[in-house]
Design a protein around this motif. Structure first.
Motif, PDB file in Angstrom:
ATOM      1  N   THR A 575      52.052  44.427  43.248  1.00  0.00           N
ATOM      2  CA  THR A 575      52.214  45.360  42.122  1.00  0.00           C
ATOM      3  C   THR A 575      52.607  46.756  42.576  1.00  0.00           C
ATOM      4  O   THR A 575      52.664  47.672  41.764  1.00  0.00           O
ATOM      5  CB  THR A 575      50.902  45.460  41.320  1.00  0.00           C
ATOM      6  N   GLY A 576      52.851  46.930  43.866  1.00  0.00           N
ATOM      7  CA  GLY A 576      53.190  48.252  44.369  1.00  0.00           C
ATOM      8  C   GLY A 576      52.118  48.770  45.304  1.00  0.00           C
ATOM      9  O   GLY A 576      51.389  47.988  45.928  1.00  0.00           O
ATOM     10  N   THR A 577      52.028  50.082  45.393  1.00  0.00           N
ATOM     11  CA  THR A 577      51.064  50.706  46.300  1.00  0.00           C
ATOM     12  C   THR A 577      49.825  51.139  45.536  1.00  0.00           C
ATOM     13  O   THR A 577      49.923  51.798  44.499  1.00  0.00           O
ATOM     14  CB  THR A 577      51.683  51.924  46.996  1.00  0.00           C
ATOM     15  N   ARG A 578      48.671  50.756  46.080  1.00  0.00           N
ATOM     16  CA  ARG A 578      47.400  51.139  45.467  1.00  0.00           C
ATOM     17  C   ARG A 578      46.523  51.856  46.493  1.00  0.00           C
ATOM     18  O   ARG A 578      46.567  51.531  47.682  1.00  0.00           O
ATOM     19  CB  ARG A 578      46.668  49.913  44.923  1.00  0.00           C
ATOM     20  N   MET A 579      45.745  52.787  45.992  1.00  0.00           N
ATOM     21  CA  MET A 579      44.811  53.530  46.822  1.00  0.00           C
ATOM     22  C   MET A 579      43.478  53.595  46.095  1.00  0.00           C
ATOM     23  O   MET A 579      43.430  53.678  44.861  1.00  0.00           O
ATOM     24  CB  MET A 579      45.326  54.954  47.087  1.00  0.00           C
ATOM     25  N   VAL A 580      42.383  53.540  46.850  1.00  0.00           N
ATOM     26  CA  VAL A 580      41.050  53.673  46.273  1.00  0.00           C
ATOM     27  C   VAL A 580      40.297  54.727  47.079  1.00  0.00           C
ATOM     28  O   VAL A 580      40.284  54.684  48.314  1.00  0.00           O
ATOM     29  CB  VAL A 580      40.277  52.342  46.302  1.00  0.00           C
ATOM     30  N   ILE A 581      39.682  55.674  46.384  1.00  0.00           N
ATOM     31  CA  ILE A 581      38.937  56.757  47.019  1.00  0.00           C
ATOM     32  C   ILE A 581      37.512  56.735  46.483  1.00  0.00           C
ATOM     33  O   ILE A 581      37.301  56.677  45.266  1.00  0.00           O
ATOM     34  CB  ILE A 581      39.577  58.128  46.736  1.00  0.00           C
ATOM     35  N   ALA A 582      36.534  56.776  47.372  1.00  0.00           N
ATOM     36  CA  ALA A 582      35.124  56.744  46.966  1.00  0.00           C
ATOM     37  C   ALA A 582      34.407  57.989  47.447  1.00  0.00           C
ATOM     38  O   ALA A 582      34.625  58.459  48.569  1.00  0.00           O
ATOM     39  CB  ALA A 582      34.445  55.506  47.538  1.00  0.00           C
ATOM     40  N   ASN A 583      33.524  58.494  46.606  1.00  0.00           N
ATOM     41  CA  ASN A 583      32.717  59.664  46.948  1.00  0.00           C
ATOM     42  C   ASN A 583      31.240  59.283  46.900  1.00  0.00           C
ATOM     43  O   ASN A 583      30.692  59.019  45.839  1.00  0.00           O
ATOM     44  CB  ASN A 583      32.998  60.814  45.979  1.00  0.00           C
ATOM     45  N   LEU A 584      30.609  59.257  48.068  1.00  0.00           N
ATOM     46  CA  LEU A 584      29.161  59.023  48.191  1.00  0.00           C
ATOM     47  C   LEU A 584      28.472  60.220  48.822  1.00  0.00           C
ATOM     48  O   LEU A 584      27.346  60.098  49.293  1.00  0.00           O
ATOM     49  CB  LEU A 584      28.898  57.790  49.064  1.00  0.00           C
ATOM     50  N   SER A 585      29.140  61.371  48.830  1.00  0.00           N
ATOM     51  CA  SER A 585      28.638  62.534  49.568  1.00  0.00           C
ATOM     52  C   SER A 585      27.426  63.189  48.927  1.00  0.00           C
ATOM     53  O   SER A 585      26.732  63.975  49.566  1.00  0.00           O
ATOM     54  CB  SER A 585      29.749  63.576  49.708  1.00  0.00           C
ATOM     55  N   GLY A 586      27.181  62.879  47.657  1.00  0.00           N
ATOM     56  CA  GLY A 586      26.100  63.546  46.936  1.00  0.00           C
ATOM     57  C   GLY A 586      26.537  64.820  46.243  1.00  0.00           C
ATOM     58  O   GLY A 586      25.750  65.434  45.508  1.00  0.00           O
ATOM     59  N   GLN A 587      27.799  65.236  46.451  1.00  0.00           N
ATOM     60  CA  GLN A 587      28.333  66.452  45.841  1.00  0.00           C
ATOM     61  C   GLN A 587      29.729  66.181  45.295  1.00  0.00           C
ATOM     62  O   GLN A 587      30.468  65.361  45.855  1.00  0.00           O
ATOM     63  CB  GLN A 587      28.423  67.585  46.872  1.00  0.00           C
ATOM     64  N   PRO A 588      30.132  66.858  44.208  1.00  0.00           N
ATOM     65  CA  PRO A 588      31.519  66.728  43.738  1.00  0.00           C
ATOM     66  C   PRO A 588      32.480  67.211  44.825  1.00  0.00           C
ATOM     67  O   PRO A 588      32.176  68.147  45.568  1.00  0.00           O
ATOM     68  CB  PRO A 588      31.566  67.644  42.504  1.00  0.00           C
ATOM     69  N   ARG A 589      33.620  66.547  44.937  1.00  0.00           N
ATOM     70  CA  ARG A 589      34.607  66.908  45.950  1.00  0.00           C
ATOM     71  C   ARG A 589      35.984  67.073  45.319  1.00  0.00           C
ATOM     72  O   ARG A 589      36.381  66.289  44.455  1.00  0.00           O
ATOM     73  CB  ARG A 589      34.672  65.845  47.043  1.00  0.00           C
ATOM     74  N   GLU A 590      36.708  68.077  45.790  1.00  0.00           N
ATOM     75  CA  GLU A 590      38.049  68.343  45.282  1.00  0.00           C
ATOM     76  C   GLU A 590      39.064  67.468  46.010  1.00  0.00           C
ATOM     77  O   GLU A 590      39.021  67.335  47.235  1.00  0.00           O
ATOM     78  CB  GLU A 590      38.400  69.819  45.470  1.00  0.00           C
ATOM     79  N   ILE A 591      39.967  66.872  45.241  1.00  0.00           N
ATOM     80  CA  ILE A 591      40.998  66.000  45.797  1.00  0.00           C
ATOM     81  C   ILE A 591      42.349  66.421  45.233  1.00  0.00           C
ATOM     82  O   ILE A 591      42.486  66.696  44.041  1.00  0.00           O
ATOM     83  CB  ILE A 591      40.741  64.525  45.426  1.00  0.00           C
ATOM     84  N   ARG A 592      43.343  66.465  46.105  1.00  0.00           N
ATOM     85  CA  ARG A 592      44.719  66.674  45.663  1.00  0.00           C
ATOM     86  C   ARG A 592      45.571  65.541  46.249  1.00  0.00           C
ATOM     87  O   ARG A 592      45.562  65.317  47.464  1.00  0.00           O
ATOM     88  CB  ARG A 592      45.261  68.025  46.139  1.00  0.00           C
ATOM     89  N   LEU A 593      46.274  64.815  45.399  1.00  0.00           N
ATOM     90  CA  LEU A 593      47.165  63.762  45.862  1.00  0.00           C
ATOM     91  C   LEU A 593      48.552  64.331  46.101  1.00  0.00           C
ATOM     92  O   LEU A 593      49.055  65.136  45.308  1.00  0.00           O
ATOM     93  CB  LEU A 593      47.237  62.624  44.855  1.00  0.00           C
ATOM     94  N   ALA A 594      49.172  63.911  47.196  1.00  0.00           N
ATOM     95  CA  ALA A 594      50.485  64.437  47.555  1.00  0.00           C
ATOM     96  C   ALA A 594      51.605  63.769  46.777  1.00  0.00           C
ATOM     97  O   ALA A 594      52.716  64.293  46.717  1.00  0.00           O
ATOM     98  CB  ALA A 594      50.713  64.251  49.052  1.00  0.00           C
ATOM     99  N   GLU A 595      51.341  62.598  46.182  1.00  0.00           N
ATOM    100  CA  GLU A 595      52.387  61.830  45.523  1.00  0.00           C
ATOM    101  C   GLU A 595      52.078  61.679  44.037  1.00  0.00           C
ATOM    102  O   GLU A 595      50.910  61.621  43.643  1.00  0.00           O
ATOM    103  CB  GLU A 595      52.475  60.437  46.151  1.00  0.00           C
ATOM    104  N   PRO A 596      53.092  61.603  43.198  1.00  0.00           N
ATOM    105  CA  PRO A 596      52.848  61.311  41.778  1.00  0.00           C
ATOM    106  C   PRO A 596      52.151  59.967  41.649  1.00  0.00           C
ATOM    107  O   PRO A 596      52.487  59.007  42.342  1.00  0.00           O
ATOM    108  CB  PRO A 596      54.258  61.272  41.179  1.00  0.00           C
ATOM    109  N   ALA A 597      51.170  59.908  40.789  1.00  0.00           N
ATOM    110  CA  ALA A 597      50.385  58.685  40.680  1.00  0.00           C
ATOM    111  C   ALA A 597      49.684  58.628  39.334  1.00  0.00           C
ATOM    112  O   ALA A 597      49.546  59.623  38.631  1.00  0.00           O
ATOM    113  CB  ALA A 597      49.357  58.617  41.807  1.00  0.00           C
ATOM    114  N   SER A 598      49.216  57.418  39.020  1.00  0.00           N
ATOM    115  CA  SER A 598      48.317  57.223  37.889  1.00  0.00           C
ATOM    116  C   SER A 598      46.969  56.793  38.443  1.00  0.00           C
ATOM    117  O   SER A 598      46.892  56.174  39.509  1.00  0.00           O
ATOM    118  CB  SER A 598      48.865  56.148  36.947  1.00  0.00           C
ATOM    119  N   ALA A 599      45.911  57.122  37.720  1.00  0.00           N
ATOM    120  CA  ALA A 599      44.577  56.803  38.237  1.00  0.00           C
ATOM    121  C   ALA A 599      43.609  56.535  37.093  1.00  0.00           C
ATOM    122  O   ALA A 599      43.792  57.002  35.965  1.00  0.00           O
ATOM    123  CB  ALA A 599      44.045  57.935  39.108  1.00  0.00           C
ATOM    124  N   ALA A 600      42.582  55.766  37.430  1.00  0.00           N
ATOM    125  CA  ALA A 600      41.420  55.565  36.561  1.00  0.00           C
ATOM    126  C   ALA A 600      40.200  55.927  37.390  1.00  0.00           C
ATOM    127  O   ALA A 600      40.103  55.532  38.561  1.00  0.00           O
ATOM    128  CB  ALA A 600      41.345  54.123  36.085  1.00  0.00           C
TER     129      ALA A 600
END
Length: 659
Positions: A575-600
């Motif tokens: 279906t193309g390229t997929r990425m999954v990112i998980a945060n278990l740090s205990g704190q909110p984290r800022e993320i910036r994606l370098a490529e146009p994408a859709s996410a849930a």
């Protein structure tokens, strides 16, 4: 408009439990900082350098489960040069009373004092201090040891995970970590050290009562045991390089595919017909069934119905009776497979005695051996790949290595709550997985590598008679039913574990089960399920969506720019390229994606929509804004970037899963 989530619901959505955690508190004494969390001293640091991961005074029962303390008093006295923290607690309805005091001073001295008094005879496997050393800055480095008889000797901390205690008879230790010197003195008992990475703990542990002593033991009525740890810190931290935040982007293909996602199954973890349709639609149809020769006929008939209705596949783990011939037992299993018209692709057989743990130098079981089991499995399943290893944790695999067994692959499982069950410790187990995979790869000596159930909860207890009952659904060591499995935490932990398989050529991993304590489908259970029991419209748990998103896998891709306390994986599939990112740090984290994408985003705000709709991802995927985003903790971001155009020169051959 984003829905407001109540604090009570948020707690359940994130951790699966109504249990309240007392807030952790960070305290300073000059350049020394510590975190006081649930009575333990955590992350003792000098400037930015972590020197001690934790000091605690646990009380463990005869099955090695940590007893929940009833706190009877707590004081904190701060002064200009530091502070003094004191905590009093009881266990077993007051049979054992404990007092623990931490004194931290700005001059770099720390003292921990613990006392335990028995009102009547108290049976325990361990009562006393444990000190956890971080892995970073210590593994592979030199340590000076003062033994219990006063000798001074130099040792090297293990780089590869040690199956036995790397250091024994400890009265003192001296380390140097990133320019900071740490001297530790122990009194009140003889201490020794174990490599806790065996159990996925991200630490070396120095503890008292050597394992050569008998277990369990009694603290006699009226007896008080007293222990003390004294630390002295000196030196100056080496300045570390600070990196500016980077954008997260997919990179070059790696020389491996994403591991196949298996669903582990005991017979009662198989779903009924309505749930079977959900599995068929999810793509999570590779079953790893555990059975015995006596139960195989019934188990295989039921498993075959699931495999056939989902167009899935079957792998087997077979537990043999130690007192009977291996070949005749495996003949029964093979006959059951033929009768069910469902033959396995992979088979691992093991004598039942090897579901227990033994010290490397201890007495090993008589009767059938792992070699006997492998030979019999290979004979009756000539078309299947047969494996060797353990059906419990890496610990047992490391202590009973499959040397000399000509298996097609090695295997073991993992549990994250052997020694500690708080959220921080469970999240930290992710740090250790690369060390486990690397050590196992060396032991495997070129064989394939397929992981059994790798999860938070404990399937069986190799160290005691039984797992911990958890009727209140709290954070409890050695419990099969861990509430985080059905929450956002469990989904983020599973994704993080899968991400850490990168570069180890792991062909398969079981991160969950169809239903039951490790289930991806929300069905009735023998334990209470806060929120879910009141919402029958919920059909799946968050982990369902995380695993469904990666089901089928494909060419694994490098992910660049991931913040160090997050986990990420990417792959290029049909279906193309997929990425999954998980945060278990205990704190909110800022993320910036370098490529146009859709996410849930699987987080507390989307929890209800996700668990009530198995097709939630398809409806929730939406274009991401160009600006940085904040990912809560625990949470998982499911990203779709479309097709990937990779120069031909960057293509790397994917290792086929021939195991």
């Amino acid at each position: 408009m984003e829905k407001t989530v109540s604090k009570a619901d948020r707690r359940i959505f994130e951790t699966g439990t109504t249990e309240l955690n007392p807030p952790a508190r960070t305290l300073h004494a000059g350049d020394v900082s510590v975190v006081i969390d649930a009575g333990a001293l955590r992350r003792l640091a000098f400037g930015p350098v972590e020197l001690v991961r934790q000091i605690d005074f646990p009380v463990r029962d005869r099955n090695w489960a940590t007893l929940t303390p009833n706190v009877t008093g707590e004081t904190l006295d701060e002064h200009p040069d530091g502070f003094r923290y004191r905590r009093c607690f009881e266990v077993d309805d007051g049979v054992l009373s404990c007092t623990v005091t931490y004194e931290v001073n700005g001059n770099g001295t720390v003292t921990a004092t613990g006392e335990a008094t028995a009102a009547r005879d108290f049976t325990t496997n361990r009562t006393g201090f444990t000190l956890l050393h971080p892995i970073a800055g210590i593994a592979g480095k030199q340590v000076e040891v003062i033994t219990s008889n006063g000798r001074v000797q130099t040792s090297i901390m293990p780089e590869t995970i040690s199956p036995a205690q790397p250091i024994k008879e400890i009265a003192g230790l001296s380390f140097s970590i990133d320019g900071v010197s740490l001297d530790i003195a122990f009194s009140g008992d003889v201490f020794e050290m174990e490599d806790q990475r065996n159990w996925t703990d991200a630490s070396f542990k120095t503890y008292s009562r050597p394992l050569v002593e008998p277990f369990a033991y009694n603290i006699k009525a009226g007896t008080t045991i007293r222990q003390q740890i004294r630390l002295r810190i000196s030196g100056q931290p080496v300045p570390g390089a600070s990196a500016a935040p980077k954008s997260v982007r997919t990179g070059a293909p790696l020389g491996e595919a994403l591991p196949e996602i298996l669903l582990a199954a005991d017979p009662d973890w198989l779903p009924d017909h309505p749930e079977t349709d959900l599995l068929a639609a999810s793509g999570l149809t590779a079953l790893l069934l555990r059975t015995t020769p006596k139960a195989a006929a019934a188990d295989l008939l039921r498993a075959a119905k699931l495999v056939q209705s989902t167009s899935g596949s079957l792998d087997l783990e077979v537990v043999l009776d130690d007192a009977l011939p291996a070949r005749s037992q495996m003949d029964l299993v093979a006959a059951a497979c033929r009768e069910a018209q469902c033959m396995p692709r992979h088979v691992t057989a093991l004598p039942a005695a090897y579901l227990k743990s033994y010290q490397p130098s201890g007495q090993w079981p008589d009767g059938l051996s792992p070699q006997d089991a492998f030979v019999a499995a290979s004979a009756v399943f000539p078309k299947a790949r047969c494996g060797s290893g353990m059906l419990t944790n890496f610990t047992e695999f490391n202590r009973c290595r499959p040397d000399g067994i000509a298996s097609g692959y090695i295997t073991h499982g993992n549990s994250a709550i052997v020694h500690a069950a708080d959220d921080t410790s469970v999240a930290q187990t992710i740090e250790t997985l690369p060390d486990i995979f690397s050590s196992a790869r060396k032991i495997g000596a070129g064989r394939g590598y397929r992981l059994g159930l790798t999860a938070i909860g404990m399937r069986s207890n190799p160290y005691g008679q039984e797992v911990s009952e958890n009727p209140e659904q709290t954070r409890l060591t050695m419990a099969t039913w861990d509430p985080r499995a059905r929450a956002l935490f469990g989904a983020a932990w599973a994704v993080s574990a899968l991400a850490k398989t990168e570069d180890f050529g792991i062909q398969a991993i079981a991160l969950a089960a169809p239903v039951g304590p490790f289930g991806i489908l929300a069905t009735e259970t023998p334990v209470p399920r806060p929120w879910f029991d009141d919402h029958p419209e919920a059909t799946v748990y968050p982990i369902f969506h995380a695993l469904r998103f990666v089901a089928g896998g494909g060419q694994r891709l490098k992910v660049n720019g991931v913040p160090p306390d997050l986990a990420a994986l990417a792959f290029s599939g049909s279906t193309g390229t997929r990425m999954v990112i998980a945060n278990l740090s205990g704190q909110p984290r800022e993320i910036r994606l370098a490529e146009p994408a859709s996410a849930a985003v699987l987080d507390a705000h989307n929890f209800v929509a996700a668990v009530t709709n198995p097709d939630w991802v398809e409806t929730a995927l939406a274009p991401l804004p160009a600006a940085p985003m904040t990912l809560a903790s625990p949470a998982v971001m499911l990203v779709e970037t479309g097709t990937i155009a990779t120069p031909e020169s960057e293509h790397i051959h994917v290792r086929p899963d021939t195991y």
